[in-house]
Design a protein around this motif. Sequence first.
Motif, mmCIF file in Angstrom:
data_model
loop_
_atom_site.group_PDB
_atom_site.id
_atom_site.type_symbol
_atom_site.label_atom_id
_atom_site.label_comp_id
_atom_site.label_asym_id
_atom_site.label_seq_id
_atom_site.Cartn_x
_atom_site.Cartn_y
_atom_site.Cartn_z
ATOM 1 N N ILE A 168 0.869 -1.184 0.000
ATOM 2 C CA ILE A 168 0.000 0.000 0.000
ATOM 3 C C ILE A 168 0.901 1.228 0.000
ATOM 4 O O ILE A 168 1.686 1.429 0.927
ATOM 5 C CB ILE A 168 -0.932 0.033 1.224
ATOM 6 C CG1 ILE A 168 -1.858 -1.189 1.236
ATOM 7 C CG2 ILE A 168 -1.755 1.321 1.247
ATOM 8 C CD1 ILE A 168 -2.727 -1.293 2.481
ATOM 9 N N ASP A 259 -12.148 -1.176 -6.994
ATOM 10 C CA ASP A 259 -10.785 -0.678 -7.191
ATOM 11 C C ASP A 259 -10.775 0.512 -8.144
ATOM 12 O O ASP A 259 -10.093 1.516 -7.894
ATOM 13 C CB ASP A 259 -9.890 -1.789 -7.732
ATOM 14 C CG ASP A 259 -9.716 -2.928 -6.733
ATOM 15 O OD1 ASP A 259 -9.484 -2.617 -5.553
ATOM 16 O OD2 ASP A 259 -9.809 -4.091 -7.122
ATOM 17 N N TYR A 268 -7.563 5.432 -3.410
ATOM 18 C CA TYR A 268 -7.312 3.992 -3.434
ATOM 19 C C TYR A 268 -6.490 3.549 -2.225
ATOM 20 O O TYR A 268 -6.738 2.489 -1.639
ATOM 21 C CB TYR A 268 -6.610 3.590 -4.726
ATOM 22 C CG TYR A 268 -6.483 2.100 -4.901
ATOM 23 C CD1 TYR A 268 -7.619 1.312 -5.066
ATOM 24 C CD2 TYR A 268 -5.241 1.473 -4.857
ATOM 25 C CE1 TYR A 268 -7.518 -0.065 -5.209
ATOM 26 C CE2 TYR A 268 -5.126 0.102 -4.999
ATOM 27 C CZ TYR A 268 -6.265 -0.661 -5.170
ATOM 28 O OH TYR A 268 -6.164 -2.023 -5.309
ATOM 29 N N HIS A 269 -5.502 4.368 -1.844
ATOM 30 C CA HIS A 269 -4.663 4.002 -0.694
ATOM 31 C C HIS A 269 -5.485 3.998 0.600
ATOM 32 O O HIS A 269 -5.305 3.129 1.459
ATOM 33 C CB HIS A 269 -3.485 4.971 -0.577
ATOM 34 C CG HIS A 269 -3.879 6.410 -0.533
ATOM 35 N ND1 HIS A 269 -4.386 7.092 -1.632
ATOM 36 C CD2 HIS A 269 -3.872 7.312 0.491
ATOM 37 C CE1 HIS A 269 -4.642 8.342 -1.292
ATOM 38 N NE2 HIS A 269 -4.352 8.504 -0.020
ATOM 39 N N CYS A 272 -7.655 0.886 0.544
ATOM 40 C CA CYS A 272 -6.880 -0.315 0.849
ATOM 41 C C CYS A 272 -6.648 -0.458 2.353
ATOM 42 O O CYS A 272 -6.702 -1.572 2.898
ATOM 43 C CB CYS A 272 -5.542 -0.275 0.113
ATOM 44 S SG CYS A 272 -5.675 -0.527 -1.672
ATOM 45 N N ARG A 275 -10.039 -1.602 3.817
ATOM 46 C CA ARG A 275 -10.371 -2.984 3.461
ATOM 47 C C ARG A 275 -9.433 -3.969 4.165
ATOM 48 O O ARG A 275 -9.870 -5.040 4.605
ATOM 49 C CB ARG A 275 -10.293 -3.149 1.943
ATOM 50 C CG ARG A 275 -10.713 -4.515 1.447
ATOM 51 C CD ARG A 275 -10.958 -4.500 -0.047
ATOM 52 N NE ARG A 275 -11.082 -5.838 -0.581
ATOM 53 C CZ ARG A 275 -11.372 -6.128 -1.850
ATOM 54 N NH1 ARG A 275 -11.585 -5.125 -2.708
ATOM 55 N NH2 ARG A 275 -11.455 -7.367 -2.274
#
Length: 738
Positions: A168, A259, A268-269, A272, A275
């Motif tokens: 990540i 995604d 997105y980071h 992540c 999640r």
Amino acid sequence: MRQQGLHIRPAFFSSPAFCRKPIWDTTESMPLARSLSVTSLSGLEEWDEEFELEDAVLFEIAWEVANKVGGIYTVIQTKARMTAEEWGENYFLVGPYVESNVRTQVELIEPTNPVLKRTIDKMNSSGCKVYFGRWLIEGSPYVVLIDVSFTAWSLDRWKRELWKLCAIGVPWFDREANDAVLFGFLTAWLLGEYAAQSEEPPHIVAHFHEWLAGLGLVLCRQRQLPVATIFTTHATLLGRYLCAGNVDFYNNLAEFNVDKEAGDRQIYHRYCLERAAAHCTHVFTTVSQITAIEAEHLLKRKPDIVTPNGLNVKKFSAMHEFQNLHAQSKSRIQEFVRGHFYGNLDFNLDKCLFLFIAGRYEFSNKGADIFLEALARLNYLLRVNHSDVTVIAFFIMPARTNNFNVETLKGQAVRKQLWDTAQTVKERFGKKLYESLLVGQLPDVSKMLDKEDFTIMKRAIFATQRQCQPPVCTHNMLEDSSDPILNCVRRIGLFNSSADRVKIIFHPEFLSSTSPLLPMDYEEFVRGCHLGVFPSYYEPWGYTPAECTVMGIPSISTNLSGFGCFMEEHIADPSAYGIYILDRRYKGVDESCNQLTSFLFQFCKQSRRQRIIQRNRTERLSDLLDWRYLGRYYIAARHMALAKAFPDTYIYEPHEPSPTSGFRYPRPASVPPSPALSRHSSPHHSEVEDNEEDERYDEDLEAEKDRVNIRQPYNMPVKGKAVLGANGSGADEAGVKN
């Protein structure tokens, strides 16, 4: 624009904001079947056997510990007392050190726990700044506050480690994500150091809230620390962003390329991190059934248990006490209205209803769009039916402003001047009356007011004349031409004119008792209103309608909010108790707007007595939202985590709940107060009818029947060991106890 559920609509309903479809295809994406993780209130049975907590310690970790940013602060603050009662000296909240907050909220002291003292000393000697104290709230819980900025020199090294361990990458420009990295590594360091400093193998429970704290959980699992982990998402990160972009969210839950959607929004980071925390944790929880479905699709894991949010409910010894508070607060709102509408005060304040919507300024997500449309339709219905009821709708949503509106301030000044004039004339009148009575004569009324008194009063009357209509917005907006609420008001034409029965006041600032305009805090303002309106499209829980309920104020929520789903599940007839559930799940926007208009119109037709009865019923539901009840879900989650992380000490045996474990608050025993169902079809009725209703409705008798239907406040389990069932209860417990 996406295709609508209905194609024939009034012309004024053609707003681009109304581009969401009805949720027709929810059979797959939003199952209605009750699952083990979403039980009824009485579905969690009580622990008969003891549960050993003496050698266990609980760390609750969140960015909003002693640091108010959003709703999670309210959750942690209100829940602290109940958790402290359960865990005693072994409960610690962990958050960031923010000096301005610490000065006003935290009393810094030396750690009382010897293991924690050694832990903090070791971290401070290694280049950290960790503080210990008591948070000055109910329960006075211990807090461990970590100064993330002091260890910013380690950010690049920890980012490289994060990439090596989890792949990540966090961009340099995302300050919030950088704080999450620092906070995550520091909390994992704290927990690891605590385990290392313990003389005997400890049983640590670490409860992480939201993605900002989630990295600490991931690192705990990666480093194989002896920690039972819980992760709670109060709203998924991607869900917030998708709904803020006016996406047809619930119809496409199963179709989103998560995604790609996260990448398109440059989060997105963050996604992540969230999640990863959801998948690494022993127990994954969320705040409502609707958010559980969302998390299952967006985070790809079904929550183990739903943990609804509660409040600390303060009960009054007598029913009339909270009604008196309503009357007092309402009179203060009426004073503001007198000033705001000076020169146009051609309506009866005693037949004036105060409605409000409050929260973050998310025009569509919070339902301000559909509320404004419904107000336009309500205005039409009140006018064609020649109703003498006036509705004033307050929009309390903070936006960018540069100051108060001059016309609004002038209104309050004129009102005060009129009051001072009336007091002056009253004193002169009273003095003359007193002197006349002293000499034993009845006063000559024609001489009580002289020419000067009439001159003063005429000047005061002339001062109330205004050449414009009362302002809609109380402040000067920085982006007036593009403001969603103001643009919608311009489109529907509700400009507070004398002909309109619905008036709008937009207050783009949080309420404060020190405000020169409306000097009331939020709680006092809510108590003075008649109805809270929260027709949200995206609302994982919904504290605003919950706060209305515990204060005895009816509210409108939706079946797309966590609160609305909770009330539908636990109350057989929510509207009879002043909880109106708007259907935004299976109806198109136009149908939902018509339903909301119907709710508002029926509420306007209630008599004063019907509203009093309804407020009494609403206030009685406050027990359902008390942390003494809802806290048991958190207790179950912690026991689940202990059983999964330490199976040799705590046994976890999953089993299906019994069919009798459900609970629904029944329909009221007497005639419901709704005008659609009761004998009164309008506010106009005789005293004879009121007397008949008195005979049919016994407040004390109904309240007693309601109290029988809800269990007594939950008592914390005594420390000891127990066998746990899947729902956190004793496995040998057969039924629900009352």
